[in-house]
Design an enzyme around this catalytic site. Sequence first.
Site, mmCIF file in Angstrom:
data_model
loop_
_atom_site.group_PDB
_atom_site.id
_atom_site.type_symbol
_atom_site.label_atom_id
_atom_site.label_comp_id
_atom_site.label_asym_id
_atom_site.label_seq_id
_atom_site.Cartn_x
_atom_site.Cartn_y
_atom_site.Cartn_z
ATOM 1 C CE LYS A 80 -4.483 0.991 0.587
ATOM 2 N NZ LYS A 80 -5.674 0.310 0.107
ATOM 3 N N GLY A 184 -22.592 5.006 -0.743
ATOM 4 C CA GLY A 184 -21.631 5.601 -1.683
ATOM 5 C C GLY A 184 -21.414 4.626 -2.826
HETATM 6 P P1 NAD Z 1 -17.645 6.153 -0.729
HETATM 7 O O1 NAD Z 1 -16.928 7.300 -0.117
HETATM 8 O O2 NAD Z 1 -18.078 6.209 -2.140
HETATM 9 O O3 NAD Z 1 -18.971 5.831 0.132
HETATM 10 C C1 NAD Z 1 -19.056 5.973 1.502
HETATM 11 C C2 NAD Z 1 -20.459 6.493 1.813
HETATM 12 O O4 NAD Z 1 -20.616 6.519 3.217
HETATM 13 C C3 NAD Z 1 -20.686 7.926 1.317
HETATM 14 O O5 NAD Z 1 -21.918 8.000 0.615
HETATM 15 C C4 NAD Z 1 -20.729 8.741 2.597
HETATM 16 O O6 NAD Z 1 -21.583 9.862 2.519
HETATM 17 C C5 NAD Z 1 -21.264 7.709 3.575
HETATM 18 N N1 NAD Z 1 -21.007 8.006 4.983
HETATM 19 C C6 NAD Z 1 -19.981 8.689 5.539
HETATM 20 N N2 NAD Z 1 -20.132 8.756 6.864
HETATM 21 C C7 NAD Z 1 -21.262 8.079 7.169
HETATM 22 C C8 NAD Z 1 -21.949 7.758 8.368
HETATM 23 N N3 NAD Z 1 -21.515 8.168 9.549
HETATM 24 N N4 NAD Z 1 -23.085 7.033 8.307
HETATM 25 C C9 NAD Z 1 -23.570 6.615 7.097
HETATM 26 N N5 NAD Z 1 -22.961 6.883 5.929
HETATM 27 C C10 NAD Z 1 -21.826 7.601 5.973
HETATM 28 O O7 NAD Z 1 -16.712 4.882 -0.443
HETATM 29 P P2 NAD Z 1 -16.810 3.453 -1.117
HETATM 30 O O8 NAD Z 1 -15.823 3.359 -2.216
HETATM 31 O O9 NAD Z 1 -18.222 3.095 -1.355
HETATM 32 O O10 NAD Z 1 -16.226 2.551 0.069
HETATM 33 C C11 NAD Z 1 -17.025 2.235 1.183
HETATM 34 C C12 NAD Z 1 -16.244 1.324 2.126
HETATM 35 O O11 NAD Z 1 -15.865 0.151 1.418
HETATM 36 C C13 NAD Z 1 -14.946 1.925 2.663
HETATM 37 O O12 NAD Z 1 -14.734 1.436 3.962
HETATM 38 C C14 NAD Z 1 -13.880 1.367 1.728
HETATM 39 O O13 NAD Z 1 -12.610 1.302 2.344
HETATM 40 C C15 NAD Z 1 -14.444 -0.018 1.487
HETATM 41 N N6 NAD Z 1 -13.987 -0.635 0.243
HETATM 42 C C16 NAD Z 1 -14.287 -0.072 -0.952
HETATM 43 C C17 NAD Z 1 -13.869 -0.684 -2.137
HETATM 44 C C18 NAD Z 1 -14.236 -0.124 -3.483
HETATM 45 O O14 NAD Z 1 -14.108 -0.840 -4.482
HETATM 46 N N7 NAD Z 1 -14.706 1.101 -3.578
HETATM 47 C C19 NAD Z 1 -13.116 -1.876 -2.078
HETATM 48 C C20 NAD Z 1 -12.836 -2.440 -0.843
HETATM 49 C C21 NAD Z 1 -13.272 -1.810 0.319
#
Ligand code: NAD
Length: 361
Positions: A80, A184
């Site tokens: 990372k 999200g």
């Molecule tokens: P993102 O930022 O697009 O979505 C996160 C969402 O959570 C946003 O809509 C935000 O407004 C919301 N949020 C923030 N604080 C909040 C709260 N207190 N209560 C409810 N909602 C809240 O991120 P993402 O890419 O969808 O990733 C989400 C999670 O999945 C993260 O933990 C990320 O590390 C993990 N993840 C993502 C991927 C990927 O492919 N995008 C892969 C592996 C892991």
Amino acid sequence: MDKFKLMEEHNYEQLCFFQDKGTGLKAITCIHNTVLGPSLGGTRFWNYATEDEAVVDVLRLARGMTYKSALAGLPLGGGKSVIIGDPYELRKDPIKREAFWRAFGRYIEGLSGRYITAEDVGTHTQDMVYVNMETNHVVGLPGRSGDPSPFTALGTYKSMLACAKHVYGDADLKGKTVAVQGVGNVGYYLCELLHKDGANIIISDVNEERIKQCVDEFGVEVVGINDIYSVDCDIYAPCALGATINDDTIPALKCRIVCGGANNQLKVAKVHGKALQDRKIIYAPDFLTNAGGVINVSYELAEGGYNQEASLRDIDRIYHRMLDILRISEETGQLTFETADQMAEERIAAVRDIKSILTRR
Ligand code: NAD
């Protein structure tokens, strides 16, 4: 901070620092383990309060990638990068932005393929395009595997089906109630899959636009951000923040299953994994559940280029892997994440063994 001591604790291979005064780039890369293949993991761009905080984060994230890729059966190790700074400030200056990311690309090129980077929190596909001008050791480029989020959501959904099969005897979510925290990138696509299956969906988010989109498209019910833990549901799916399974939330949960896409869901893995087990709530280890994105992006490295069919077949396997983990942990009494850790470690140990075949006496 004694960095060598920290590295020895989980046998990290390499920790590299890079700075470029002209662009203000300050990057740290950690290569945790390359037994299964080159290390792969995204670059997180974050306003870390201190350098030590950045080091601790990159070490933790790199090790997580080793386990995620090992358990997903990928020929990849874990690594990372983190960059210390403000991504939004940088985006305001397009000339500096290109130079910044190309400087980062040159640094990644210098690691000679032992580490492959990608997008992560705070970085954008366009940043990776600049990185790619200086190195080929980057994935998640436009026109190739694309946005990993739908694939992460698909893997999460497969993992959820396996949990449903284990708990209810049927891999079917029709009529089940799923509480999705965060709609999200990952949460939205997960809702889409759940909606197609006829599940009842309850969501929470801080982003009103996202909420409206999910209400309009999937007819979801919306609750406040602190109410999502205590809603009546079958499955709680954390898809926003880490550490939401903790002393405060566990007593409130009414679900039988915790299965979502967020990273590091258990605040203190052993303590809160055990607390869920004591409450007879099934926990789907996050690093298996959310591996769909890394599986998909890894297919950019395959001979002959990106192959979505092969990637989808691999993501499908999350279902059976999760069922195995749930069965083994039930038989042994082990926590589910411990079973998953053990499977990843066994694979790494076995491959480490065969790598010494020609040098063995
Ligand atoms: P993102 O930022 O697009 O979505 C996160 C969402 O959570 C946003 O809509 C935000 O407004 C919301 N949020 C923030 N604080 C909040 C709260 N207190 N209560 C409810 N909602 C809240 O991120 P993402 O890419 O969808 O990733 C989400 C999670 O999945 C993260 O933990 C990320 O590390 C993990 N993840 C993502 C991927 C990927 O492919 N995008 C892969 C592996 C892991």
